[in-house]
Design a protein around this motif. Structure first.
Motif, PDB file in Angstrom:
ATOM      1  N   GLN A   9     -19.313  24.975 -18.596  1.00  0.00           N
ATOM      2  CA  GLN A   9     -19.876  25.672 -17.445  1.00  0.00           C
ATOM      3  C   GLN A   9     -21.163  26.396 -17.815  1.00  0.00           C
ATOM      4  O   GLN A   9     -22.098  26.485 -17.002  1.00  0.00           O
ATOM      5  CB  GLN A   9     -18.864  26.668 -16.879  1.00  0.00           C
ATOM      6  CG  GLN A   9     -19.283  27.275 -15.551  1.00  0.00           C
ATOM      7  CD  GLN A   9     -19.416  26.238 -14.454  1.00  0.00           C
ATOM      8  OE1 GLN A   9     -18.479  25.498 -14.157  1.00  0.00           O
ATOM      9  NE2 GLN A   9     -20.606  26.170 -13.837  1.00  0.00           N
ATOM     10  N   PRO A  26     -12.325  18.488 -14.566  1.00  0.00           N
ATOM     11  CA  PRO A  26     -12.258  19.482 -13.479  1.00  0.00           C
ATOM     12  C   PRO A  26     -13.508  20.352 -13.379  1.00  0.00           C
ATOM     13  O   PRO A  26     -13.883  20.773 -12.279  1.00  0.00           O
ATOM     14  CB  PRO A  26     -11.022  20.315 -13.838  1.00  0.00           C
ATOM     15  CG  PRO A  26     -10.766  20.066 -15.281  1.00  0.00           C
ATOM     16  CD  PRO A  26     -11.246  18.688 -15.553  1.00  0.00           C
ATOM     17  N   SER A  86     -16.070  20.428 -10.062  1.00  0.00           N
ATOM     18  CA  SER A  86     -16.307  21.659  -9.311  1.00  0.00           C
ATOM     19  C   SER A  86     -17.788  21.968  -9.150  1.00  0.00           C
ATOM     20  O   SER A  86     -18.156  22.854  -8.364  1.00  0.00           O
ATOM     21  CB  SER A  86     -15.611  22.837 -10.004  1.00  0.00           C
ATOM     22  OG  SER A  86     -16.214  23.113 -11.262  1.00  0.00           O
ATOM     23  N   ASN A  87     -18.644  21.239  -9.860  1.00  0.00           N
ATOM     24  CA  ASN A  87     -20.089  21.495  -9.793  1.00  0.00           C
ATOM     25  C   ASN A  87     -20.897  20.348  -9.187  1.00  0.00           C
ATOM     26  O   ASN A  87     -21.989  20.584  -8.659  1.00  0.00           O
ATOM     27  CB  ASN A  87     -20.624  21.765 -11.201  1.00  0.00           C
ATOM     28  CG  ASN A  87     -20.215  23.110 -11.754  1.00  0.00           C
ATOM     29  OD1 ASN A  87     -20.872  24.115 -11.525  1.00  0.00           O
ATOM     30  ND2 ASN A  87     -19.089  23.129 -12.474  1.00  0.00           N
TER      31      ASN A  87
END
Length: 324
Positions: free
Chosen positions: A92, A122, A126-127
């Motif tokens: 992230q 995952p 999510s991005n």
């Protein structure tokens, strides 16, 4: 120890870097905020700090080959395996640093092994929009007595806007030899016959079995421990960019993505933490010009592995018969 004349591996120490290589490299302390100062450049330093300095919305494509979640040494820099949660946090971090540098229509390709992919998926989902997971056959590697040999790696194909992104399918078809040719009314059906043999150009899938890992007699080979082949990168670049587009690689290693981009008439920005690997990449760039050969990719065609003789015959025939 003196190398064999056939050994093309680029692995010189920094003290023996060819003239002009180290002088050409940019560093994180340099002025990097203007596109003109970083386009077609290699930058040595920490990717997280350098990305903050780059101009926003410049890249049409990001090629991201971060350290896999394994214990690995890179030119004296040790990457330690983390828990899945910590590796997800690390992922992230680079996503947050990278995203502002991408154009709204940009695509990303993220490399991983199968274990790393489990943690990555995952966070990537999510991005970005995940368009596909490509698996490519890495035919080298050590066997295991208590498990199956790891002979595959993953590439995650991601886009920022699923309704607006580049994908040039006709640029990445694979030419396969036809074993059982099918004819209709005596004419070839979905294949072509040439002086070099019978071939079919097939639609690209998400399983790539035509990639050769660089080895000592290939000019693209370096001493980098996890180098990606130019042919593999050419597929990514041709599919998801157009000539003149810009490719950003924040973990550039020995510069394979940058060299391939230059050969294919694309711009690039490469970031690499190791000065030694940056020097190898910069040396390769200085030996490269647009249009140079990519092993396994001949005259706009991706060929099956171990078909060099067939490719050469095709090239001779093609040069004698330009309309073929």
């Amino acid at each position: 120890m003196t190398k064999s004349a056939r050994n093309k591996t680029i692995d010189f120490p920094l003290a023996d870097a060819p003239a002009g290589v180290l002088e050409r490299i940019r560093h994180e302390g340099d002025q990097l905020s203007a596109l003109s100062s970083v386009i077609d450049q290699t930058i040595n330093g920490d990717a997280f700090r350098i990305l903050k300095q780059l101009p926003d919305q410049v890249a049409d494509l990001a090629i991201v080959d971060p350290p896999y979640n394994l214990d690995k040494k890179y030119d004296g820099l040790n990457f330690k395996k983390m828990s899945d949660q910590d590796y997800q946090a690390y992922t992230q971090r680079w996503i947050d640093a990278l995203t502002a540098k991408l154009k709204p229509h940009a695509s990303l390709y993220v490399f991983a092994d199968w274990q790393t992919s489990i943690a990555l998926a995952p966070v990537l989902a999510s991005n970005f929009t995940i368009k596909n997971r490509i698996t490519w056959q890495r035919e080298k590697g050590r066997g295991a007595k208590t498990n199956w040999k790891n002979g595959m790696e993953d590439i995650w194909f991601l886009v920022r806007d699923q309704s607006n992104y580049t994908f040039n399918v006709d640029q990445v078809k694979q030419r396969r030899q036809v074993i059982a040719p099918y004819r209709v009314a005596g004419k070839a059906r979905d294949w072509q016959e040439t002086a070099a043999g019978r071939f079919r150009d097939t639609m690209p899938s998400n399983f790539w079995d035509d990639i050769s890992i660089p080895y000592w007699s290939m000019p693209e080979n370096t001493g980098h421990p996890t180098q990606k082949p130019e042919k593999l990168l050419a597929k990514v670049i041709l599919a998801s960019t157009n000539p003149g587009d810009l490719i950003l690689d924040p973990f550039a290693g020995a510069g394979s993505s940058l060299v391939t981009a230059k050969k294919l008439n694309r711009h690039f920005i490469g970031i690499e933490q190791s000065l030694l690997y940056t020097a190898w990449g910069e040396y390769r760039l200085q030996q490269t010009k647009a249009g140079d050969d990519i092993q396994g990719y001949t005259d706009g065609v991706f060929w099956e592995r171990n078909t060099r003789a067939v490719q050469q015959a095709h090239r001779r025939n093609h040069s004698n018969n330009p309309a073929d």
